[in-house]
Scaffold this motif. Structure first.
Motif, PDB file in Angstrom:
ATOM      1  N   SER A 126       1.096  -1.109   0.009  1.00  0.00           N
ATOM      2  CA  SER A 126       0.151  -0.001  -0.085  1.00  0.00           C
ATOM      3  C   SER A 126       0.897   1.251   0.028  1.00  0.00           C
ATOM      4  O   SER A 126       1.980   1.115   0.441  1.00  0.00           O
ATOM      5  N   GLY A 127       0.169   2.290  -0.355  1.00  0.00           N
ATOM      6  CA  GLY A 127       1.161   3.324  -0.443  1.00  0.00           C
ATOM      7  C   GLY A 127       0.684   4.475  -1.615  1.00  0.00           C
ATOM      8  O   GLY A 127      -0.863   4.485  -1.648  1.00  0.00           O
ATOM      9  N   LEU A 128       1.651   5.252  -2.327  1.00  0.00           N
ATOM     10  CA  LEU A 128       1.073   6.050  -3.396  1.00  0.00           C
ATOM     11  C   LEU A 128       1.729   5.374  -4.498  1.00  0.00           C
ATOM     12  O   LEU A 128       2.923   4.847  -4.782  1.00  0.00           O
ATOM     13  N   THR A 129       1.045   5.643  -5.614  1.00  0.00           N
ATOM     14  CA  THR A 129       1.469   5.152  -7.005  1.00  0.00           C
ATOM     15  C   THR A 129       2.618   5.952  -7.193  1.00  0.00           C
ATOM     16  O   THR A 129       2.656   7.211  -7.090  1.00  0.00           O
ATOM     17  N   VAL A 130       3.711   5.338  -8.170  1.00  0.00           N
ATOM     18  CA  VAL A 130       4.788   6.054  -8.520  1.00  0.00           C
ATOM     19  C   VAL A 130       4.683   6.477 -10.287  1.00  0.00           C
ATOM     20  O   VAL A 130       5.458   7.194 -10.370  1.00  0.00           O
TER      21      VAL A 130
END
Length: 558
Positions: A126-130
């Motif tokens: 999970s996290g932010l798209t690159v």
């Protein structure tokens, strides 16, 4: 679409967004709760997995390649305005398509919930798209996770959220609730509405201040709240027999819980005022026809006709008369009344200043609650609840972050008085323990005197293959167990349960298998499915067992 999305772990995210990304329940249900809108899937041409950049999660879920049998469902979730809420890639084995993959515009999460299958979810990243993903920009929040179903099907989900709605800034956790609708009817005749309000303002109080005060006193001490009744009362079914059956069932449940657990039980009915319901969609569709949704008998008619669906403020007077009739049936039963304080044109005229204590008391019911859809901190319903001295409650769904719950407490119970405020948690079985644990931990840290109650009904709705709304006893029991587990882990007294039930032998909730034939025998509800007496008494026995095994003993923080 050229690649599976890749996620980078950000240094910080708002609490509500972190909750979204680690949520192990139905994302669609959670998003609908956050946004107060039904969501629809726009299914797009699915790419061939071989054409996508390899995702390491394929090996995590499906083992080492090659994966010639894999297929992908690509879709976007849109709200009622057409705005894109999320983009999704669901990778599955072709052999599992018929078992778990929906057809048409049904969201994947709603489809799998309707199957009644047990789901185990495992967050892989999970996290932010690159980089950009479909219509969504880089740095959008998202995640990858595995769902393993009890029928042995497995899927891999890559999900990216529109940062307009699931923000990546620390200034807010989700789209502000302040701009959401307050679910008030659009009465066609303002002059008639004003006349109805004047009549209600001069009508006799339905509930004396002394009785509402007595309930508040009862809730201030060590006790367990049993709150239950119809999803939505109807004028036609408000008969002495129907009320007696409901009251007898509530009393039987109360006695079972008290005798088996030793707890003092306070019994409150969803009764004598539950004539209005907020709805997720403003329009109901049947075949090729569309009409305004049924909002409860206090507003319009359940009959699917153009004339019947026009809001009529005179129904508020009928609701008052029917509530008075119900309260006469309840006389001497030692059961208090409650309903959702939704219609402000009904509630405000019946709120009066007491010459005894100088406080404002709502005389439409003993206990009033504010629903999940109308609990905006800056909205009119919280303003109303904060102005009255009655015991009040607020429904809390899975989108509520701890800081939002603490803010509600600060507005509604600033003096931290026991018996004043109840939080009714309605999380859904998959989120029950996790969400309750997070909120109860925050509440315990600062010593809130508020009561916490479990509503295991509203987060567990499913749709049968024939399109009938129902709930499974298994899901209801799992949510109860998750709530009690969170209470044990945090040392919080389990404050009660909130149930939708009927005193009649209806067939609206299923025990195990979702069977359209069985549901059709006696499906009578005008809105959501209710427990029948046998199911209700079974839950009473389970609740008593959970109370016995939950520590500490029932006592509320002073």
């Amino acid at each position: 679409m050229s690649a599976y999305p890749v996620f980078a772990e950000p240094p910080s995210l708002p609490s509500a967004t972190r909750m979204m990304l680690r949520n192990e329940g139905s994302t669609t249900v959670l998003l609908q709760s956050l946004m107060d809108s039904p969501l629809f899937a726009e299914v797009l041409p699915g790419p061939d997995p071989a054409d996508l950049r390899t995702s390491g999660h394929l090996t995590d879920v499906f083992g080492a390649g090659p994966h010639a049998d894999l297929r992908i469902r690509r879709s976007r979730l849109r709200d009622r305005t057409g705005a894109v809420v999320s983009e999704n890639l669901i990778t599955f084995r072709q052999a599992d398509a018929a078992h778990v993959i929906p057809r048409g515009d049904t969201p994947f999460g709603l489809h799998t919930r309707s199957l009644g299958l047990y789901e185990r979810r495992r967050i892989l990243a999970s996290g932010l798209t690159v980089e950009r993903f479909g219509l969504l920009p880089a740095d959008a929040p998202g995640r990858a996770y595995e769902i393993a179903f009890s029928n042995d099907a497995t899927v891999l989900v890559h999900e990216v959220f529109n940062p307009q709605f699931v923000t990546t800034t620390t200034e807010a956790g989700t789209r502000s609730r302040a701009g959401l609708p307050d679910h008030q009817p659009r009465w066609p005749d303002p002059r008639e509405t004003a006349r109805v309000r004047r009549v209600l303002a001069h009508a006799d109080p339905l509930v004396p201040m002394e009785e509402a005060h007595a309930l508040r006193t009862e809730l201030a001490g060590p006790s367990f709240l049993l709150q239950g009744g119809d999803c939505a009362e109807t004028f036609a079914d408000n008969t002495p027999r129907a009320v007696r059956n409901r009251v007898d069932l509530l009393r039987a449940m109360s006695e079972r819980i008290a005798q088996a657990s030793g707890a003092r039980v306070v019994t409150v009915g969803r009764i004598a005022g539950q004539y209005a319901k907020p709805r997720s969609a403003p329009v109901e569709r049947r075949g090729d026809s569309s009409l305004p949704s049924y909002l409860g008998d206090a507003v319009n008619s359940a009959a699917f006709t153009a004339a019947g669906r026009i809001p009529d403020p005179r129904n508020l007077l009928r609701a008052y008369r029917e509530s008075a009739k119900t309260l006469s049936f309840l006389s001497g039963s030692e059961i208090y009344s409650s309903h959702e304080a939704l219609l402000l044109d009904y509630e405000l005229p019946q709120t009066r200043l007491s010459p005894v204590d100088g406080a404002r008391w709502a005389h439409s019911g003993h206990l009033l609650w504010i629903g999940e859809r109308t609990r905006s901190l800056t909205g009119p319903h919280i303003a109303f609840a904060s102005s009255v001295a009655n015991p009040i409650a607020v429904k809390i769904g899975p989108g509520c972050a701890p800081d939002e719950l603490l803010a509600l407490h600060a507005v509604l119970n600033p003096d931290n008085v026991p018996g004043r405020l109840t939080f009714i948690l309605r999380m859904g079985r998959a989120l029950a323990r996790e969400r309750a644990l997070e909120l109860l931990t925050a509440a315990s840290a600062i010593g809130l005197a508020d009561r916490f109650v479990c509503d295991p009904m509203h987060g567990n709705g499913v749709t049968s293959p024939g399109g009938i709304k129902t709930r499974t006893m298994r899901a209801i029991e799992e949510e109860l167990c998750g709530f009690f587990a969170a209470c044990r882990e945090t040392g919080t007294p389990p404050g009660g349960v909130h149930l939708e039930l009927s005193g009649d032998d209806v067939t609206e909730c299923v025990d195990v298998d979702i069977d359209d034939t069985w549901l059709g025998h006696r499906y009578r509800t005008s809105c959501d499915p209710r427990l029948n007496p046998s199911q209700s008494l079974h839950l009473a026995d389970l609740i008593a067992t959970l109370l016995v095994t939950t520590t500490p003993a029932l006592s509320l923080t002073a």
